[in-house]
Design a protein around this motif. Structure first.
Motif, mmCIF file in Angstrom:
data_model
loop_
_atom_site.group_PDB
_atom_site.id
_atom_site.type_symbol
_atom_site.label_atom_id
_atom_site.label_comp_id
_atom_site.label_asym_id
_atom_site.label_seq_id
_atom_site.Cartn_x
_atom_site.Cartn_y
_atom_site.Cartn_z
ATOM 1 N N SER A 89 0.837 -1.193 0.000
ATOM 2 C CA SER A 89 0.000 0.000 0.000
ATOM 3 C C SER A 89 0.873 1.244 0.000
ATOM 4 N N TRP A 90 0.257 2.378 -0.346
ATOM 5 C CA TRP A 90 0.993 3.635 -0.312
ATOM 6 C C TRP A 90 1.476 3.943 1.099
ATOM 7 N N ASP A 91 0.639 3.694 2.086
ATOM 8 C CA ASP A 91 1.014 4.000 3.473
ATOM 9 C C ASP A 91 2.254 3.233 3.892
ATOM 10 N N GLU A 92 2.299 1.956 3.533
ATOM 11 C CA GLU A 92 3.460 1.148 3.916
ATOM 12 C C GLU A 92 4.713 1.611 3.186
ATOM 13 N N ALA A 93 4.599 1.887 1.887
ATOM 14 C CA ALA A 93 5.770 2.306 1.114
ATOM 15 C C ALA A 93 6.324 3.634 1.636
ATOM 16 N N LEU A 146 8.096 4.074 -5.867
ATOM 17 C CA LEU A 146 6.956 4.979 -5.724
ATOM 18 C C LEU A 146 6.509 5.354 -7.134
ATOM 19 N N PRO A 147 5.385 4.815 -7.612
ATOM 20 C CA PRO A 147 4.977 5.053 -9.011
ATOM 21 C C PRO A 147 4.512 6.486 -9.247
ATOM 22 N N GLY A 148 5.129 7.152 -10.211
ATOM 23 C CA GLY A 148 4.784 8.529 -10.547
ATOM 24 C C GLY A 148 4.062 8.621 -11.882
ATOM 25 N N ALA A 149 3.823 9.839 -12.307
ATOM 26 C CA ALA A 149 3.088 10.094 -13.548
ATOM 27 C C ALA A 149 4.058 10.388 -14.683
ATOM 28 N N ALA A 150 3.704 9.953 -15.890
ATOM 29 C CA ALA A 150 4.472 10.296 -17.085
ATOM 30 C C ALA A 150 4.165 11.740 -17.485
#
Length: 710
Positions: free
Chosen positions: A298-302, A568-572
């Motif tokens: 999850s985002w919280d864990e990362a 952490l996946p970001g936007a293109a």
């Protein structure tokens, strides 16, 4: 002084320059002149005859694109020539021309990708006859192979020769021509091989019918189904203006937007066709490495894991910004690192010694001060360590344009490349710069006699161990030959990374006592740097990070993600509103065309959320507040669409001393090579693209058959 001539157009007399074409004069008078072969940026062909107008007293209609105003003789009574653009004669002539053009044209509009955007459709409706009187057998033409980018249906071709003129005149690669004559005339690639120009896709836009269309885009959508969004290209540092066409959250097409100061109305093939890479190999959820494997979390864990790693000794933490990082994300990361006391930050992924606090520098040190449009005012150019054709195709096209029309004298120091124009090769090593400083003959004499000389320094010359020494030598050359003076600044650094100038402008470089890229990687190897925040830096070999804990934030599963301990996946670039600064220092605004993929988030928002967990909450909650702080801290970002060198160096030119840049010393004897190897594989988006893999293979690049077929 302009030679003005009078002409009477549709009963109204006006005064225009004598070198205007009749078409230009008619359009200035408000008349609409149809055309197929004529294009403002190409030579005049005069072979479609659709632009016919009536010159009262002349025996037949005139092709308005090929007749200049100064060639119009006055009437017998001394009055100016009388031109009619909508008389019965003109109407009949245009109907006849249209009937001829449609004689062999197939009625396949329902399956033609040009449908809805076709000049032939539009003008047939406006200027054509109701039916055709031709009832003989129609001509069919074999389709030609032009490579993986351009699809051909040559029976539709009307021989306007726009593609021939573009490839020859603008792209500089004579690979398309008109073979045979009369009814047998065909547009062909001569040897039936793939086009090798990195700007070949522009012939798709130029084709007024459906003879040349986009092969990757074929049958994907109709133009009225697409949602257009104007934005900025990030495949290089030119900052070409583009329109992103999307449907259902997917980017389906990228086409150019006219900007005469930057890309005119062209874009490179990588810019145009990289869009399929935006949907492949995407990072769409957070990952954390557990027991040697990256597992989705999850985002919280990362974010909690990342915050824990950033809570250590600031001297053991570092941050690197990659080539596709937007201004807002770098600003947020810079502010977070500053709040944590981290001084080891660097946006120079290739290690070029630019943007450091040195005597005689400032912004002019690392900008293309002449500007792209300003190249047309230069009369001598020295290229150092750059393959301009692959590093910045639009800059190369502008150089070629100046070379053709103004006899630009060009010299090169470095490994020779095919740049589509003639140049004098001075040598391959930096020693030739020292020779040039001592010489009074050859190219040195041309530089000395030039009114507006300029130097163009590539990243291949700077991103070396002796880059600072080469920078000093280039500065001495610029100083000796008067390249920087009041009213003219010929000092130019050609960047290849869309993020580089913005990073240098905001000071995303090591603070006092901090480590640069080489120092960060050395620290990762010896264990003194324990945590590295990697903001999309994908051009660094995985093993160089040593045993450091790597936090990767980016959009694609490329090299950086393979080495990461947290992703952490970001936007293109097509998925976020962002500011981009091109190699001229021009700030431009890009806009989101589609939403981020899966659980990916806009980059600056990720860093803002992380700052709360790090107890260093950043003082902005939306992009307007972030930009307000950015403008306050770095006022240059507030000057949208403004290139500081556009006034030719008047800003601080007297204080700029290029001869003091860099460092003194003897450069290495290694040849100066371009920083770009494979043009089609320069960033993670391009490496994810099947189309780019096909292009790379066709052009002898690094792509394997397995990559093409994946």
């Amino acid at each position: 002084m302009t030679d003005l001539r009078k002409v009477n157009i549709d009963g109204a007399e006006l005064e225009v320059p004598g070198d205007y074409t009749l078409m230009q004069a008619c359009e200035q008078a408000g008349a609409e002149i149809p055309r197929f072969c004529y294009h403002e940026r190409l030579s005049v062909a005069g072979n479609c005859r659709m632009c016919l107008v009536e010159w009262v007293g002349a025996p037949k209609p005139q092709a308005s694109c090929a007749l200049q105003i100064k060639d119009l003789r006055p009437n017998r009574d001394g009055s100016c020539a009388n031109i009619l653009t909508n008389s019965p004669t003109v109407k009949k002539a245009r109907e006849g021309v249209m009937e001829f053009l449609l004689i062999n044209h197939p009625l396949d509009c329902p399956i033609c990708d040009q449908g809805g955007e076709c000049d032939l459709q539009d003008q047939a409706m406006g200027y054509g006859r109701v039916g055709s009187r031709f009832d003989m057998n129609k001509r069919a033409v074999d389709d030609k192979y032009m490579g993986p980018l351009v699809a051909t249906v040559m029976t539709r071709c009307i021989q306007c020769t726009r593609c021939v003129r573009f490839i020859t005149e603008v792209a500089g690669v004579s690979e398309i021509g008109l073979a045979s004559r009369g009814e047998d005339a065909e547009i062909t690639t001569y040897l039936e091989k793939s086009l090798t120009s990195e700007m070949s896709g522009n012939i798709i836009d130029l084709c007024p019918v459906g003879a040349l269309t986009s092969k990757p885009y074929a049958f994907n959508a109709r133009p009225w189904e697409l949602e257009p969004t104007e934005s900025i290209d990030v495949m290089d540092a030119v900052g070409s203006n583009i329109r992103i066409d999307s449907r259902g959250g997917r980017v389906l097409r990228i086409v150019p937007v006219i900007n005469d100061d930057i890309n005119e109305e062209w874009i490179s093939d990588k810019t145009r066709f990289v869009w399929d890479g935006l949907g492949r190999q995407r990072l769409d959820r957070p990952y954390v490495r557990k027991n040697g494997q990256l597992v989705p979390v999850s985002w919280d864990e990362a974010l909690a894991v990342v915050a824990g790693k950033l809570g250590g000794d600031p001297e053991s933490i570092a941050a690197i910004a990659g080539d596709l990082a937007c201004t807002e994300s770098m600003k947020a990361l810079n502010d977070l690192m500053d709040g944590l006391g981290v001084k080891s930050i660097d946006c120079r992924q290739d290690g070029a010694p630019l943007g450091e606090t040195v005597v005689g520098g400032g912004r002019q040190e690392y900008l293309m001060n002449t500007t792209i449009a300003g190249i047309e005012q230069a009369d001598a150019l020295l290229i150092v360590g750059s393959n301009v054709r692959h590093e910045a195709p639009l800059v190369n096209a502008r150089i070629r344009k100046t070379w053709i029309h103004k006899d630009l004298e060009i010299g090169m120091v470095g490994v020779p490349y095919d740049l589509t124009y003639d140049y004098g090769h001075l040598g391959e090593t930096a020693a030739e710069l020292e020779t040039l400083l001592k010489s009074t003959k050859g190219f040195a004499r041309k530089l000395k006699s030039a009114k507006n000389p300029m130097i163009l320094i590539g990243q291949g010359a700077l991103a070396r161990k002796d880059g600072a020494k080469i920078l000093r030598l280039c500065g001495k050359v610029a100083d000796k030959f008067g390249m920087v003076r009041e009213g003219w600044n010929g000092w130019n650094v050609l960047h290849t990374a869309a993020a580089r100038v913005a990073g240098l402008d905001m000071g995303f470089v090591p603070g006092k006592g901090g480590r640069d890229l080489a120092g960060i990687l050395a620290g990762a190897k010896d264990g003194s740097v324990k945590t590295i925040y990697n903001l999309g830096a994908d051009e660094i070999a995985e093993d160089l990070f040593g045993e450091a804990f790597v936090i990767y934030q980016g959009s694609h599963g490329d090299r950086g993600a393979h080495r990461a301990d947290v992703i952490l996946p970001g936007a293109a670039y097509t998925e976020k509103d962002a500011l981009w600064v091109n190699t001229e220092g021009r700030v431009q605004m890009g806009f989101a065309a589609v939403p981020p993929k899966g659980d990916a988030k806009t980059d600056w928002k990720i860093i803002r959320a992380l700052s709360e967990l790090c107890k260093r909450t950043l003082p902005y909650d939306d992009i307007e507040a972030l930009r307000k702080k950015l403008f306050a801290d770095h006022p240059t970002f507030a000057g949208l669409n403004y290139a500081p060198g556009a006034n030719m160096g008047a800003e601080g030119a007297a204080d700029f001393a290029p001869a003091k840049l860099g460092a003194a010393g003897k450069p290495l004897k290694a040849p100066l090579k371009s920083g770009v190897g494979d043009f089609y594989f320069t960033n993670p988006v391009a490496r994810a693209s099947r189309v780019m893999a096909q292009c790379s293979q066709e052009c002898g690049g690094n792509a394997s058959l397995s990559e093409v077929r994946t």
